[in-house]
Design a protein around this motif. Structure first.
Motif, PDB file in Angstrom:
ATOM      1  N   ALA A  48       0.853  -1.188   0.000  1.00  0.00           N
ATOM      2  CA  ALA A  48       0.000   0.000   0.000  1.00  0.00           C
ATOM      3  C   ALA A  48       0.888   1.238   0.000  1.00  0.00           C
ATOM      4  O   ALA A  48       2.049   1.174   0.411  1.00  0.00           O
ATOM      5  CB  ALA A  48      -0.917   0.010   1.223  1.00  0.00           C
ATOM      6  N   ARG A  49       0.327   2.348  -0.455  1.00  0.00           N
ATOM      7  CA  ARG A  49       1.075   3.596  -0.445  1.00  0.00           C
ATOM      8  C   ARG A  49       0.145   4.759  -0.185  1.00  0.00           C
ATOM      9  O   ARG A  49      -1.066   4.692  -0.455  1.00  0.00           O
ATOM     10  CB  ARG A  49       1.819   3.796  -1.767  1.00  0.00           C
ATOM     11  CG  ARG A  49       0.928   3.849  -2.995  1.00  0.00           C
ATOM     12  CD  ARG A  49       1.747   4.063  -4.258  1.00  0.00           C
ATOM     13  NE  ARG A  49       0.917   4.053  -5.455  1.00  0.00           N
ATOM     14  CZ  ARG A  49       1.328   4.472  -6.642  1.00  0.00           C
ATOM     15  NH1 ARG A  49       2.565   4.925  -6.811  1.00  0.00           N
ATOM     16  NH2 ARG A  49       0.512   4.419  -7.684  1.00  0.00           N
ATOM     17  N   ILE A  50       0.729   5.851   0.298  1.00  0.00           N
ATOM     18  CA  ILE A  50      -0.040   7.030   0.652  1.00  0.00           C
ATOM     19  C   ILE A  50       0.810   8.261   0.359  1.00  0.00           C
ATOM     20  O   ILE A  50       2.019   8.251   0.578  1.00  0.00           O
ATOM     21  CB  ILE A  50      -0.480   6.974   2.138  1.00  0.00           C
ATOM     22  CG1 ILE A  50      -1.478   8.078   2.464  1.00  0.00           C
ATOM     23  CG2 ILE A  50       0.719   7.001   3.073  1.00  0.00           C
ATOM     24  CD1 ILE A  50      -2.186   7.859   3.795  1.00  0.00           C
ATOM     25  N   ASN A  51       0.158   9.297  -0.131  1.00  0.00           N
ATOM     26  CA  ASN A  51       0.922  10.492  -0.445  1.00  0.00           C
ATOM     27  C   ASN A  51       1.166  11.311   0.823  1.00  0.00           C
ATOM     28  O   ASN A  51       0.696  10.973   1.912  1.00  0.00           O
ATOM     29  CB  ASN A  51       0.243  11.312  -1.540  1.00  0.00           C
ATOM     30  CG  ASN A  51      -1.000  12.037  -1.039  1.00  0.00           C
ATOM     31  OD1 ASN A  51      -1.638  11.581  -0.093  1.00  0.00           O
ATOM     32  ND2 ASN A  51      -1.340  13.129  -1.686  1.00  0.00           N
ATOM     33  N   SER A  55      -4.192  12.273   1.114  1.00  0.00           N
ATOM     34  CA  SER A  55      -5.340  12.423   0.230  1.00  0.00           C
ATOM     35  C   SER A  55      -5.376  11.379  -0.887  1.00  0.00           C
ATOM     36  O   SER A  55      -6.401  11.238  -1.560  1.00  0.00           O
ATOM     37  CB  SER A  55      -5.333  13.821  -0.400  1.00  0.00           C
ATOM     38  OG  SER A  55      -4.188  13.995  -1.199  1.00  0.00           O
ATOM     39  N   SER A  56      -4.288  10.676  -1.076  1.00  0.00           N
ATOM     40  CA  SER A  56      -4.220   9.685  -2.144  1.00  0.00           C
ATOM     41  C   SER A  56      -3.634   8.389  -1.610  1.00  0.00           C
ATOM     42  O   SER A  56      -2.582   8.392  -0.968  1.00  0.00           O
ATOM     43  CB  SER A  56      -3.350  10.215  -3.289  1.00  0.00           C
ATOM     44  OG  SER A  56      -3.222   9.251  -4.303  1.00  0.00           O
ATOM     45  N   SER A  70      -3.252   4.776   6.263  1.00  0.00           N
ATOM     46  CA  SER A  70      -3.598   6.128   6.680  1.00  0.00           C
ATOM     47  C   SER A  70      -2.380   6.758   7.341  1.00  0.00           C
ATOM     48  O   SER A  70      -1.392   6.078   7.604  1.00  0.00           O
ATOM     49  CB  SER A  70      -4.788   6.109   7.647  1.00  0.00           C
ATOM     50  OG  SER A  70      -4.462   5.389   8.829  1.00  0.00           O
ATOM     51  N   ARG A  71      -2.478   8.057   7.602  1.00  0.00           N
ATOM     52  CA  ARG A  71      -1.358   8.714   8.270  1.00  0.00           C
ATOM     53  C   ARG A  71      -1.853   9.830   9.164  1.00  0.00           C
ATOM     54  O   ARG A  71      -2.917  10.420   8.917  1.00  0.00           O
ATOM     55  CB  ARG A  71      -0.348   9.239   7.247  1.00  0.00           C
ATOM     56  CG  ARG A  71      -0.798  10.376   6.389  1.00  0.00           C
ATOM     57  CD  ARG A  71       0.224  10.642   5.263  1.00  0.00           C
ATOM     58  NE  ARG A  71       1.514  11.087   5.800  1.00  0.00           N
ATOM     59  CZ  ARG A  71       2.656  11.034   5.096  1.00  0.00           C
ATOM     60  NH1 ARG A  71       2.657  10.568   3.848  1.00  0.00           N
ATOM     61  NH2 ARG A  71       3.792  11.453   5.641  1.00  0.00           N
ATOM     62  N   ASP A  72      -1.058  10.110  10.171  1.00  0.00           N
ATOM     63  CA  ASP A  72      -1.298  11.224  11.080  1.00  0.00           C
ATOM     64  C   ASP A  72       0.001  12.009  11.138  1.00  0.00           C
ATOM     65  O   ASP A  72       0.928  11.641  11.871  1.00  0.00           O
ATOM     66  CB  ASP A  72      -1.704  10.705  12.462  1.00  0.00           C
ATOM     67  CG  ASP A  72      -2.076  11.819  13.412  1.00  0.00           C
ATOM     68  OD1 ASP A  72      -1.699  12.977  13.159  1.00  0.00           O
ATOM     69  OD2 ASP A  72      -2.713  11.544  14.418  1.00  0.00           O
ATOM     70  N   ASN A  73       0.096  13.064  10.372  1.00  0.00           N
ATOM     71  CA  ASN A  73       1.344  13.821  10.294  1.00  0.00           C
ATOM     72  C   ASN A  73       1.665  14.533  11.604  1.00  0.00           C
ATOM     73  O   ASN A  73       2.834  14.797  11.896  1.00  0.00           O
ATOM     74  CB  ASN A  73       1.296  14.816   9.140  1.00  0.00           C
ATOM     75  CG  ASN A  73       1.451  14.135   7.786  1.00  0.00           C
ATOM     76  OD1 ASN A  73       1.972  13.012   7.695  1.00  0.00           O
ATOM     77  ND2 ASN A  73       0.995  14.777   6.732  1.00  0.00           N
ATOM     78  N   ALA A  74       0.649  14.826  12.381  1.00  0.00           N
ATOM     79  CA  ALA A  74       0.903  15.447  13.684  1.00  0.00           C
ATOM     80  C   ALA A  74       1.641  14.476  14.610  1.00  0.00           C
ATOM     81  O   ALA A  74       2.373  14.907  15.507  1.00  0.00           O
ATOM     82  CB  ALA A  74      -0.398  15.888  14.323  1.00  0.00           C
ATOM     83  N   LYS A  75       1.445  13.187  14.371  1.00  0.00           N
ATOM     84  CA  LYS A  75       2.107  12.161  15.172  1.00  0.00           C
ATOM     85  C   LYS A  75       3.271  11.519  14.429  1.00  0.00           C
ATOM     86  O   LYS A  75       3.878  10.563  14.924  1.00  0.00           O
ATOM     87  CB  LYS A  75       1.115  11.078  15.580  1.00  0.00           C
ATOM     88  CG  LYS A  75       0.018  11.579  16.513  1.00  0.00           C
ATOM     89  CD  LYS A  75      -0.898  10.449  16.951  1.00  0.00           C
ATOM     90  CE  LYS A  75      -1.952  10.961  17.925  1.00  0.00           C
ATOM     91  NZ  LYS A  75      -2.868   9.875  18.360  1.00  0.00           N
TER      92      LYS A  75
END
Length: 122
Positions: A48-51, A55-56, A70-75
């Motif tokens: 899997a991949r995520i931008n 959003s992608s 999924s991602r949480d950039n704050a974390k």
């Protein structure tokens, strides 16, 4: 950027696990991230991949409909929620960060974390 994958373990077929990829060292939100997996004697396979913004997303055919990235950039963390696990999902899972492309192949990854082992029993 330094990456550390965690969350692997032993689970029965049909069960779920959530993997985490924690980053440190540089601004994590600048990087796209991919999850890959590898079994002995085989090449590392795209999962899997995520931008950079989340959003992608994109998935390998074998995990579509079962895994969610999924991602949480704050974390500074990217997650891989794995549901309906199958025995064939057994592998060492790696996360990789890339600054140019959303990584779908090993060659597109600039930074690798150490893997985490997922074992699915029947």
């Amino acid at each position: 950027v330094q990456l550390q994958a965690s969350g692997g373990g032993l689970v029965q077929a049909g069960g779920s696990l959530r993997l985490s990829c924690a980053a440190s060292g540089r601004t994590f939100s600048n990087y796209h991230v991919g999850w890959f997996r590898q079994t002995p004697g085989k090449e590392r396979e795209f999962v899997a991949r995520i931008n950079w913004s989340g959003s992608s997303t994109d998935y390998g055919d074998s995990v579509k409909g079962r895994f969610t990235i999924s991602r949480d950039n704050a974390k500074n963390t990217v997650y891989l929620q794995m549901n309906s696990l199958k025995v064939e999902d057994t592998a060492v899972y790696y996360c990789g960060a890339a600054y140019s492309r959303i990584p779908k192949s090993v060659g597109e990854v600039n930074y690798w974390g150490k893997g985490t082992l997922v074992t699915v029993s029947s």
